[in-house]
Structure formats: C-alpha cells, structure tokens
Motif scaffolding. Structure first.
Motif, mmCIF file in Angstrom:
data_model
loop_
_atom_site.group_PDB
_atom_site.id
_atom_site.type_symbol
_atom_site.label_atom_id
_atom_site.label_comp_id
_atom_site.label_asym_id
_atom_site.label_seq_id
_atom_site.Cartn_x
_atom_site.Cartn_y
_atom_site.Cartn_z
ATOM 1 N N MET A 30 24.547 25.336 23.317
ATOM 2 C CA MET A 30 25.141 26.261 24.283
ATOM 3 C C MET A 30 25.689 27.481 23.540
ATOM 4 N N LEU A 31 25.470 28.670 24.120
ATOM 5 C CA LEU A 31 25.970 29.911 23.541
ATOM 6 C C LEU A 31 27.377 30.164 24.047
ATOM 7 N N ASP A 32 28.321 30.300 23.135
ATOM 8 C CA ASP A 32 29.705 30.581 23.511
ATOM 9 C C ASP A 32 29.906 32.089 23.556
ATOM 10 N N PHE A 33 30.115 32.624 24.756
ATOM 11 C CA PHE A 33 30.325 34.051 24.925
ATOM 12 C C PHE A 33 31.780 34.414 24.643
ATOM 13 N N ASN A 34 31.957 35.595 24.105
ATOM 14 C CA ASN A 34 33.294 36.135 23.868
ATOM 15 C C ASN A 34 33.389 37.409 24.695
ATOM 16 N N PRO A 35 33.843 37.325 25.952
ATOM 17 C CA PRO A 35 33.737 38.464 26.870
ATOM 18 C C PRO A 35 34.603 39.650 26.463
ATOM 19 N N LEU A 36 34.044 40.852 26.678
ATOM 20 C CA LEU A 36 34.811 42.076 26.514
ATOM 21 C C LEU A 36 35.688 42.342 27.727
ATOM 22 N N TYR A 37 35.182 41.940 28.900
ATOM 23 C CA TYR A 37 35.823 42.328 30.149
ATOM 24 C C TYR A 37 35.360 41.379 31.243
ATOM 25 N N SER A 38 36.303 40.710 31.870
ATOM 26 C CA SER A 38 35.966 39.804 32.968
ATOM 27 C C SER A 38 36.505 40.366 34.281
ATOM 28 N N THR A 39 35.872 39.995 35.368
ATOM 29 C CA THR A 39 36.329 40.395 36.706
ATOM 30 C C THR A 39 36.756 39.141 37.461
ATOM 31 N N PRO A 40 38.047 39.016 37.776
ATOM 32 C CA PRO A 40 38.514 37.817 38.480
ATOM 33 C C PRO A 40 37.927 37.717 39.881
ATOM 34 N N GLN A 41 37.816 36.510 40.378
ATOM 35 C CA GLN A 41 37.420 36.308 41.764
ATOM 36 C C GLN A 41 38.557 36.755 42.682
ATOM 37 N N ILE A 42 38.196 37.258 43.842
ATOM 38 C CA ILE A 42 39.199 37.772 44.792
ATOM 39 C C ILE A 42 40.228 36.694 45.128
ATOM 40 N N ALA A 43 39.785 35.479 45.318
ATOM 41 C CA ALA A 43 40.715 34.400 45.681
ATOM 42 C C ALA A 43 41.772 34.210 44.601
ATOM 43 N N ALA A 44 41.380 34.374 43.338
ATOM 44 C CA ALA A 44 42.330 34.224 42.241
ATOM 45 C C ALA A 44 43.366 35.339 42.251
ATOM 46 N N ILE A 45 42.928 36.561 42.582
ATOM 47 C CA ILE A 45 43.862 37.689 42.686
ATOM 48 C C ILE A 45 44.841 37.456 43.835
ATOM 49 N N GLU A 46 44.328 36.998 44.966
ATOM 50 C CA GLU A 46 45.203 36.726 46.117
ATOM 51 C C GLU A 46 46.255 35.673 45.777
ATOM 52 N N GLN A 47 45.835 34.619 45.102
ATOM 53 C CA GLN A 47 46.780 33.562 44.719
ATOM 54 C C GLN A 47 47.794 34.075 43.706
ATOM 55 N N PHE A 48 47.347 34.937 42.797
ATOM 56 C CA PHE A 48 48.233 35.504 41.792
ATOM 57 C C PHE A 48 49.327 36.337 42.459
ATOM 58 N N ILE A 49 48.937 37.180 43.426
ATOM 59 C CA ILE A 49 49.920 38.014 44.127
ATOM 60 C C ILE A 49 50.876 37.144 44.934
ATOM 61 N N ASP A 50 50.341 36.163 45.661
ATOM 62 C CA ASP A 50 51.199 35.263 46.446
ATOM 63 C C ASP A 50 52.216 34.543 45.561
ATOM 64 N N ARG A 51 51.780 34.193 44.351
ATOM 65 C CA ARG A 51 52.659 33.443 43.457
ATOM 66 C C ARG A 51 53.776 34.309 42.890
ATOM 67 N N HIS A 52 53.471 35.578 42.620
ATOM 68 C CA HIS A 52 54.430 36.416 41.892
ATOM 69 C C HIS A 52 55.227 37.392 42.758
ATOM 70 N N TYR A 53 54.752 37.683 43.982
ATOM 71 C CA TYR A 53 55.406 38.727 44.774
ATOM 72 C C TYR A 53 55.887 38.187 46.119
ATOM 73 N N PRO A 54 57.066 38.636 46.570
ATOM 74 C CA PRO A 54 57.635 38.139 47.831
ATOM 75 C C PRO A 54 57.085 38.902 49.037
ATOM 76 N N LEU A 55 55.769 38.858 49.216
ATOM 77 C CA LEU A 55 55.138 39.540 50.345
ATOM 78 C C LEU A 55 54.941 38.565 51.492
ATOM 79 N N ALA A 56 54.700 39.121 52.679
ATOM 80 C CA ALA A 56 54.355 38.281 53.833
ATOM 81 C C ALA A 56 52.954 37.726 53.598
ATOM 82 N N GLY A 57 52.878 36.462 53.295
ATOM 83 C CA GLY A 57 51.595 35.855 52.931
ATOM 84 C C GLY A 57 50.993 35.049 54.060
ATOM 85 N N PRO A 58 49.766 34.591 53.846
ATOM 86 C CA PRO A 58 48.971 34.817 52.634
ATOM 87 C C PRO A 58 48.410 36.234 52.557
#
Length: 327
Positions: free
Chosen positions: A1-29
């Motif tokens: 297996m080739l182990d990649f060392n990424p220069l730049y990754s793009t998170p999935q939208i669901a991960a961004i939504e969960q990150f914001i919900d976890r860190h910010y006191p917004l009306a969620g979800p």
C-alpha cells in the motif's frame, strides 16, 4: 500500500458541521456548504434559526500558520472602534479562534457572522470611495492597536524577497533571462522603497483590492478577509487597490482616484506614502506570484504557469509609472 502524505485535504461537510456544533454556541444543528477552496476553505454556515455565518478554515501556507490570534484581536478592536468589519464569533470557551487536526497537520478556524450587502461593482466610483473611507477609518483605529506577538511583519522580506525566492525555487520560471529580470526589478524596487526612509507604519489589512468587502444599505464598505494582514507599510495597504485596477490587462486608474479621494477625506496621505504606493504595486504583484509559485506542487505547473509571463507587466509598470515621473 502507498502511504500518501497530503499537502492539502478537504474535510467532508458533515465533519465541518459537527466541528462548528461542538465549538460554537449556535442554534443547531448547523448546516454548511463550501463557498470556495483555495488559499483558505470558506463555508457558509446556517443555524437552525436562520442566522448566517461564514466559517473559514485556514490553508497551510508557505509563510507558516495563519496568525489568527493577532487577526481576531485586531478585528475585535476595529469593531469596538466603530469600523465596519466582519467580527469573529467567540467559541463556547470564549476564544476567537479554534484549531483542528487535518491529515496534513493542524489548521486554524474562525467563525464570522455573515455580512449583509452586495458585492462591490468594479466600475462604481461610489463603491471605490466606500472602500477608501473604510480603509482610512481602519488605519485611524490601528493607531490605538498594539499587536501582541504578531507572527508576520509586512516588510520587504515578507512581501518581496521571500516570494521572489519561492518563484525562483519553484521551477515555474524556466527561462534564466526572465528570472534575472525579476531579480533585477525586485532589487531596484526594494532600493527605491528603502530610499524613501520615512514611510508610515500601520496595521495593514493586507488584501484591500476592493472585493474583500460588502456594500451595506448605508453605502459602507464592510471589510472581511484580514488573513494577509499584519504590521507593515501603509503605502502597501494603499497600493493593493491600485494594483487591482491596473494588473492583468486592466489599465484604468479612475477608481483609484475615487478611492484615494475618499481616504483623504478621512485622513491625509503623506507625499512619500502616496509615491511609494506606486512602487508597491510591483511588490504586490511579486507577492502574489510567490503565493502561486508556492502552490505548484499542489495545483500543478499548468495552473501557475502564468507567473512566467508577468515580467513584462512589471517592466512596463516600472518604466511608465515609477521612473522619473510625477503621477
């Protein structure tokens, strides 16, 4: 297996939504969509109550990590001073920024309330004046701001010499004569700027090209995107707007005149700063070239190949606007 060392990754939208919900006191979800990917990842975030926010996930750049600590402190100072800007939203813990782990390493994130208003019109003198006024108000407020431990200083090393080295090291400019031209232009420009000797220092926006703003119902330019800011030359902060009117085939200075008039209605511009701004157009262009050159491995040489064709613009600008002229 080739182990990649990424220069730049793009998170999935669901991960961004969960990150914001976890860190910010917004009306969620919270629901998100990606607005743009490039120098940073920028998302529109919608709270369940309809509130609109902008979430920015900083890119890992050649300069180093994003200076979100100083940036958000400056934005808060500006907002408290009555300058129209997009201020950061505190996290649940009261911090103005947060960090997250990506495959390529730690990335910094900031949440802003979305600015209401329209995009500036490139041919509207009123919009140019609005940008000039807000920049002047910003520089006024900057006089009472003390940057504590700023990571970057917008000096010639940061804006000109290191970007030039990135261009030459990237392999994008293959013609040795073109590289020599760029080096000569940079050296002459640095010498001319240093000869002024008395240029004004301020805390810079760093990217006030006219589009990092929204025009609100009151006709004000509300500024955002301070990611390239820092302590530096006031003349450079002015020059970015002139550069935007005259680079990449654009030749008009009418909007620049409107911008400067509105700036001067709030605060004066010294003759040295005004004259130096024309030299800093070259600095700005080389800075941008260096930013793209540093992405050659990520974006590909075809995407950044335009860099090799820019020496002619720089030579023409230097000859027509900087050598023995009264602009």
């Amino acid at each position: 297996m080739l182990d990649f060392n990424p220069l730049y990754s793009t998170p999935q939208i669901a991960a961004i939504e969960q990150f914001i919900d976890r860190h910010y006191p917004l009306a969620g979800p919270v629901s998100c969509r990606l607005l743009q990917r490039g120098l940073n990842d920028v998302y529109l975030a919608l709270g369940s109550n309809g509130e609109r926010y902008v979430f920015r996930l900083s890119h890992r750049r050649a300069r180093g990590p994003a200076d979100v600590r100083t940036e958000t402190a400056f934005l808060t100072h500006l907002a408290q001073s009555g300058v129209p800007v997009a201020a950061p939203i505190p996290t649940r813990e009261g911090s103005l920024f947060v960090e997250g782990d990506a495959p390529e390493g730690v990335r910094q994130a900031v949440l802003f309330r979305a600015i209401e208003g329209r995009k500036p019109d490139t041919a509207d003198a009123g919009d140019a004046r609005a940008n000039g006024k807000t920049l002047a108000l910003m520089h006024d407020a900057a006089e009472t701001f003390q940057p504590d431990g700023a990571l970057y200083r917008l000096d010639l090393e940061h804006l000109l010499h290191r970007p030039l080295a990135r261009i030459c090291d990237s392999g994008v400019v293959e013609d040795a004569e073109v590289r020599s031209d760029l080096e000569d232009i940079a050296a002459r420009t640095a010498k001319a700027i240093e000869a002024f000797g008395d240029l004004t220092s301020t805390y810079c926006h760093g990217d006030c090209h006219g589009f990092n703003a929204r025009i609100n119902d009151a006709g004000e330019a509300v500024f955002f995107d301070f990611d390239d800011g820092g302590p530096g030359y006031l003349a450079y902060d002015l020059s970015v707007f002139l550069w935007a009117q005259t680079s990449f085939g654009r030749r008009s200075t009418a909007m620049w005149d409107a911008f400067v008039d509105a700036y001067r209605a709030v605060r004066p511009i010294t003759p040295a700063d005004f004259e130096a701004a024309h030299r800093f157009v070259i600095v700005r262009h080389i800075w941008l070239m260096g930013e793209y050159a540093s992405r050659a491995q990520e974006w590909g040489s075809e995407t950044v190949g335009w860099i090799a064709r820019e020496a002619n613009f720089l030579k023409t600008w230097e000859t027509e606007r900087c050598v023995e002229r009264l602009f």
